[in-house]
Write an enzyme that holds these catalytic residues in place. Structure first.
Site, mmCIF file in Angstrom:
data_model
loop_
_atom_site.group_PDB
_atom_site.id
_atom_site.type_symbol
_atom_site.label_atom_id
_atom_site.label_comp_id
_atom_site.label_asym_id
_atom_site.label_seq_id
_atom_site.Cartn_x
_atom_site.Cartn_y
_atom_site.Cartn_z
ATOM 1 N N ASP A 21 -4.884 0.165 6.357
ATOM 2 C CA ASP A 21 -5.569 -0.119 7.611
ATOM 3 C C ASP A 21 -6.706 0.859 7.848
ATOM 4 O O ASP A 21 -7.825 0.462 8.207
ATOM 5 C CB ASP A 21 -4.579 -0.049 8.771
ATOM 6 C CG ASP A 21 -3.468 -1.077 8.669
ATOM 7 O OD1 ASP A 21 -3.595 -2.000 7.837
ATOM 8 O OD2 ASP A 21 -2.483 -0.956 9.402
ATOM 9 N N ASP B 31 0.827 -1.212 0.000
ATOM 10 C CA ASP B 31 0.000 0.000 0.000
ATOM 11 C C ASP B 31 0.857 1.256 0.000
ATOM 12 O O ASP B 31 0.540 2.229 -0.673
ATOM 13 C CB ASP B 31 -0.991 0.005 1.169
ATOM 14 C CG ASP B 31 -0.340 -0.150 2.529
ATOM 15 O OD1 ASP B 31 0.776 -0.706 2.606
ATOM 16 O OD2 ASP B 31 -0.941 0.275 3.536
#
Length: 538
Positions: free
Chosen positions: A240, A63
């Site tokens: 997250d 990410d």
């Protein structure tokens, strides 16, 4: 688009969980935290902010390189009951917790003690000169010795500096009561859930979710929460926070970060059950960051520059270009363009199957096990030591003698390909054969675990053992989830085989053998994709 949706504010638990029936298993816990808040603070809470943990099905450590990932929210969450504090006429105004924006925060877990903290204007004489910067507010967060309330402070920090001028516009005093069912250090992102929940609590108690002139969107909350979590010393890539905020209860969530944040619900095969198992090795992402998480961020960023230089791409001297941006430049993407999954898959495959990545190996080295030294890495980057330090080391603390640039890029590119393949199987299936689809998804998860272990080196012996035992117990695929270096695994188990799977893992994984009942259910449990963060208005 999910990122443009407003933050949901609900007035019933049926809305929070989708139906009255679905809310029944959770009602007692929510009622208990509201009652305990009233017991401790003498009044009912105004809101309960909720943020779930997440399980990453596939797409580990990519990410922050701006490649897409595929997580889902879990039903384990952080709840924060909260209310503005009104100063009674009989109370002394000189006490710290009556100052503008003062916070009293307690935790239902008995090992965490009550904390009181007060934000200060940057103009305050009590703030050291080196801490004064463009922001209006300051909160002391010790990143060297992190405490539980630091995550609450981190959530508050962004709200203060984005929504209050520090002059006449002042935050209200607030009382908070925290409880959580996401195990800390498990890889289920308890830290991000805490930051998201605290961010929401401070927004709600200060009336910032009710502003008609600007309704806060889920995408904006993701960006704010990402910046907030960096206050505790972790350079999060955003997966997250996005999973905790934007997840849908019926699907996994495909999250793209390039060219802008975007999310798409991806339906999972109906017979797919994901079982989370805690290795019981605590993964403290913050305290180990300089050797683990933050080190990997720096390795991938430096590797991106070196690869860009070798491909003849133009990169600004002080630009922190990511691997996804390098792939786009190599393919000919214009700024703000997305080449799409087909072209991305083709370009990644071409780079992986060529010798173009060999530039990342140590000079004159046949293999890549030793990595490159700091001196060699600076030379490979084409930057002076002073500029290199400014771009790659001035904002983060790392600890290493050798850097595995080649291995890290091999993992990132191959993992990005696996995410595309996983998503494609979920969206299209394999000739309508769900059993075959499950098998292929399991293969991709197993390949991901091997890459995490061998190339990115973010696994550990216990995770390697637990994923092996999971496959032997009937999982079609098993891999670590979260940052790694401990924490949890996620295993794909066909519907109807979960009980037998859990029983076999209990019998074979040493730390589980003495566990029964609720103690066992705390460490190994099936999960379904859950709903993202929200605020419950009482």
């Amino acid at each position: 688009m999910i990122a443009n949706e407003p933050i949901p504010v609900y007035t019933t638990l049926a809305e929070v969980f989708g139906s009255a029936e679905a809310s029944l298993p959770y009602a007692a816990r929510w009622n208990d935290v509201a009652k305990e808040f009233e017991k401790r603070f003498g009044r009912k809470p105004s809101y309960i902010a909720r943020a779930p943990g997440r399980v990453n099905l596939i797409g580990e450590h990519i990410d922050y390189a701006l490649f897409g990932v595929l997580p889902a929210a879990v039903d384990r969450d952080i709840l924060i009951a909260c209310a503005p504090r009104t100063l009674l006429p009989s109370e002394h105004r000189t006490e710290a917790h009556h100052e503008p924006g003062a916070v009293v925060v307690e935790n239902l877990h008995p090992k965490y003690t009550r904390q009181i903290f007060v934000p200060a204007s940057k103009k305050s004489a009590s703030i050291p000169e080196e801490e004064v910067h463009a922001e209006a507010w300051f909160l002391d967060i010790n990143t060297k010795e992190l405490r539980w309330e630091s995550y609450v402070k981190a959530g508050y920090y962004g709200v203060l500096n984005q929504h209050f001028t520090g002059a006449e516009d002042l935050p209200v005093p607030v009382d908070l009561l925290v409880t959580g069912s996401v195990p800390a250090g498990s890889g289920l992102s308890s830290s991000a859930a805490m930051v998201v929940a605290s961010t929401l609590a401070f927004l709600a108690t200060n009336g910032k979710l009710d502003k008609k002139e600007h309704i806060l969107t889920k995408g904006e909350l993701v960006q704010l929460s990402m910046r907030n979590e960096k206050r505790v010393g972790v350079n999060s890539g955003g997966m997250d926070q996005a999973a905790s905020i934007m997840s849908d209860p019926s699907s996994a969530l495909q999250i793209n970060f390039y060219p802008t944040l975007a999310a798409l619900a991806v339906p999972l095969p109906t017979r797919a059950v994901f079982v989370i198992a805690n290795s019981l090795v605590v993964s403290d992402k913050v305290s180990s960051a300089k050797r683990c998480y933050n080190l990997r961020v720096v390795e991938t960023l430096v590797a991106a520059r070196i690869l860009a230089n070798s491909l003849g791409l133009t990169i600004g001297e002080k630009e922190k270009v990511t691997l996804r941006e390098v792939v786009g430049l190599y393919q000919g993407e214009t700024e703000g363009q997305d080449m799409g999954p087909v072209a991305l898959e083709k370009t990644l495959s071409e780079l992986l199957n060529s010798d173009k990545l060999d530039i990342l190996k140590a000079f004159g080295q046949q293999g890549c096990d030793l990595g490159v030294t700091m001196e060699a890495m600076i030379k490979m980057s084409g930057l002076s030591k002073a500029i290199f330090d400014e771009v790659y080391l001035s904002w983060v603390e790392i600890e290493a003698t050798h850097f595995q640039l080649y291995k890290r890029v091999k993992h990132v590119f191959s993992e990005a390909l696996r995410v595309l393949s996983f998503q494609n199987v979920c969206l299209q299936g394999l000739a309508g054969d769900e059993a075959e689809s499950l098998t292929r998804l399991g293969e991709l998860m197993n390949e991901s675990q091997e890459s995490c272990s061998q190339l990115f080196e973010c696994s550990c012996p216990e995770l390697d053992e637990l994923t092996r035992l999971a496959r032997e117990a009937g999982a079609v695929g098993s891999r670590l989830t979260g940052a790694g270096w401990g924490g949890c695994t996620v295993s794909l188990v066909p519907e109807g085989q979960v009980d037998a799977f859990v029983r076999k893992v209990k019998e074979t994984y040493g730390p589980y053998k003495s566990l029964e009942g609720q103690a066992l259910n705390e460490v190994i449990f099936a999960t379904k994709p859950g709903r993202g963060a929200c605020v419950y208005k009482l």
